[in-house]
Design an enzyme around this catalytic site. Structure first.
Site, PDB file in Angstrom:
ATOM      1  CB  THR A   1      47.029  44.617  12.586  1.00 56.35           C
ATOM      2  OG1 THR A   1      46.259  45.534  11.932  1.00 56.35           O
ATOM      3  CG2 THR A   1      47.625  45.348  13.816  1.00 56.35           C
ATOM      4  CG  ASN A   2      48.139  48.327   8.863  1.00 58.49           C
ATOM      5  OD1 ASN A   2      47.355  49.177   9.212  1.00 58.49           O
ATOM      6  ND2 ASN A   2      47.588  47.247   8.204  1.00 58.49           N
ATOM      7  NE  ARG A   3      54.065  52.001  13.505  1.00 61.83           N
ATOM      8  CZ  ARG A   3      54.426  51.646  14.827  1.00 61.83           C
ATOM      9  NH1 ARG A   3      53.556  52.253  15.621  1.00 61.83           N
ATOM     10  NH2 ARG A   3      55.403  51.391  15.110  1.00 61.83           N
ATOM     11  CB  SER A   4      45.744  51.823   9.124  1.00 62.30           C
ATOM     12  OG  SER A   4      44.394  52.598   8.752  1.00 62.30           O
TER      13      SER A   4
ATOM     14  CB  ALA B   1      46.338  50.142   6.225  1.00 63.83           C
TER      15      ALA B   1
END
Ligand code: CTP
Length: 390
Positions: free
Chosen positions: A200-203, A266
């Site tokens: 995943t990502n930091r959004s 994101a």
């Protein structure tokens, strides 16, 4: 508007005091009506002091109060609406001033349920709410959080600010997105490696949720396709998703009739080519593949007049990259977010962006709350809907 504020007997009655104050501050004439149980939680004197009229004593006060209140109301808001109140209202009972007023009115009714999670999920409550919805009653969904007695779960009454915002969006002066269908995506997608792990990502989803909330407040009918774990704003249709593939499907369906699409999510750029069925126990050689470019697909399929907004989270050379992305993605607006700037981007409550448009227009939005940034983006959306180009 003349608003009857019905207060039934739950601990959230203390929050109804703030609903009352905010409705008065918004210029409404507020008449509070309390059940006997509500009076056990908060004194009638508190509401009488804040509202436009004192709390009536009850059904047996002179002057047939339930018909007077019901007939003269422009809107009835019940906050909190307990399981018991919803049941009596759905059954058409009129055994106290509040339920009698609800039956005696032709004005629109908004209920703001509040109860313990077990009660909220009980089929009796679900069916009563379904009956009320079918009759046109609007529901401001409860949130999850702390409940009476220290429990945590769904059933906590929506925040007073959100209740009053829903009232304004549904019944207030028409906003500049009144009657428009707005679809917003939010959050970072999660791509499964196995049943336990994801890429995943930091959004956080905060900016996308703020756009959904702002569009709601400006009168739009909002669908929020969200991969975020944050509580979505009340009064919007929520489609929860996890992966880029889920989001692509949900967005494609939701955008078919949309006037505005804001792709604030994101989306993970890569996902594992195959995700394991069972938990992996040794470090795998992950083979990644690109995810579908959702926004490019939406741009290719967009209906005439639909305004499409993309985001670009960048860490270096943000403007030049943003300009190239604007052309490449075929969007009307590209919100460039330099996530390396202090106080901006992932997980902050504030943001600072530049909104790019084809033809060279650039709107610089300085550091401020994500909600204010959302409104700045929607200002440009409205301008484009009204036919203004760059
Ligand atoms: N986006 C999308 N589908 C993807 C990737 C991104 O719809 N698979 C959308 C995002 O929601 C955003 C815009 O495209 O509105 C730009 O996202 P970004 O990640 O900045 O762009 P990329 O296409 O991934 O370009 P790059 O990795 O080169 O920065």
């Amino acid at each position: 508007m003349r608003v009857v504020l019905g207060v039934s007997g739950g601990i959230a009655a203390y929050k109804a005091v703030e609903v009352c104050r905010r409705l008065v501050d918004a210029g409404h004439h507020v008449v509070p009506v309390m059940t006997d149980a509500a009076r056990r939680f908060v004194g009638a004197a508190t509401f009488s002091a804040l509202a436009s009229e004192p709390v009536p004593d009850g059904l047996w006060e002179g002057g047939i109060p339930h018909t007077r209140l019901g007939q003269t109301a422009d809107l009835v808001v019940v906050a909190p609406a307990t399981a018991d109140l919803l049941a009596r209202y759905a059954a058409g009972m009129a055994d106290d001033l509040l339920t009698a007023t609800l039956l005696a009115t032709r004005a629109p009714v908004v209920v703001c349920p509040a109860m313990h999670t077990e009660m909220w999920e009980h089929p009796a409550v679900e069916e009563n709410l379904a009956i009320l919805r079918r009759r046109g009653v609007r529901v401001v969904e409860p949130a999850s959080g702390r409940l009476a007695g220290g429990d945590v779960g769904t059933g906590r009454m929506a925040e007073p600010r959100d209740i009053v915002a829903c009232v304004a969006a549904w019944f207030g002066a028409p906003g500049d997105l009144q009657g428009r269908r707005v679809v917003v995506s939010a959050g970072g997608t999660r791509e499964a490696i196995d049943p336990v792990r994801v890429i995943t990502n930091r959004s956080s989803g905060k900016q996308g949720h703020a756009v959904a909330e702002a569009a709601r407040d400006r009168g739009a009918e909002v669908t929020l396709v969200t991969a975020s774990v944050l509580e979505p704003p009340p009064g919007v249709r929520v489609v929860p998703v996890e992966s880029a593939a889920d989001m692509e499907e949900a967005m494609r369906a939701a955008c078919e009739h949309a006037d505005v699409v804001v792709m604030a999510a994101a989306v993970a750029d890569f996902r594992p080519k195959a995700s394991a069925e069972a938990k992996i126990h040794e470090a795998p050689d992950l083979v990644l593949e690109p995810t579908p470019d959702i926004i490019a697909g939406l741009a290719a399929r967009r209906r005439p007049g639909q305004v499409l907004v993309g985001f670009a989270a960048e860490t270096d050379d943000a403007m030049a990259r943003g300009r190239r992305k604007l052309d490449r993605k075929g969007v009307d607006l590209l919100v460039v977010n330099d996530v390396s700037a202090p106080g901006a981007g992932f997980d902050h409550d504030t943001n600072e962006v530049t909104i790019l448009e084809p033809g060279g227009r650039a709107t610089v939005v300085p550091l401020q709350s994500k909600r204010a940034v959302a409104d700045a983006i929607l200002d440009r959306v409205v301008a484009r809907l009204q036919g203004e180009s760059a």
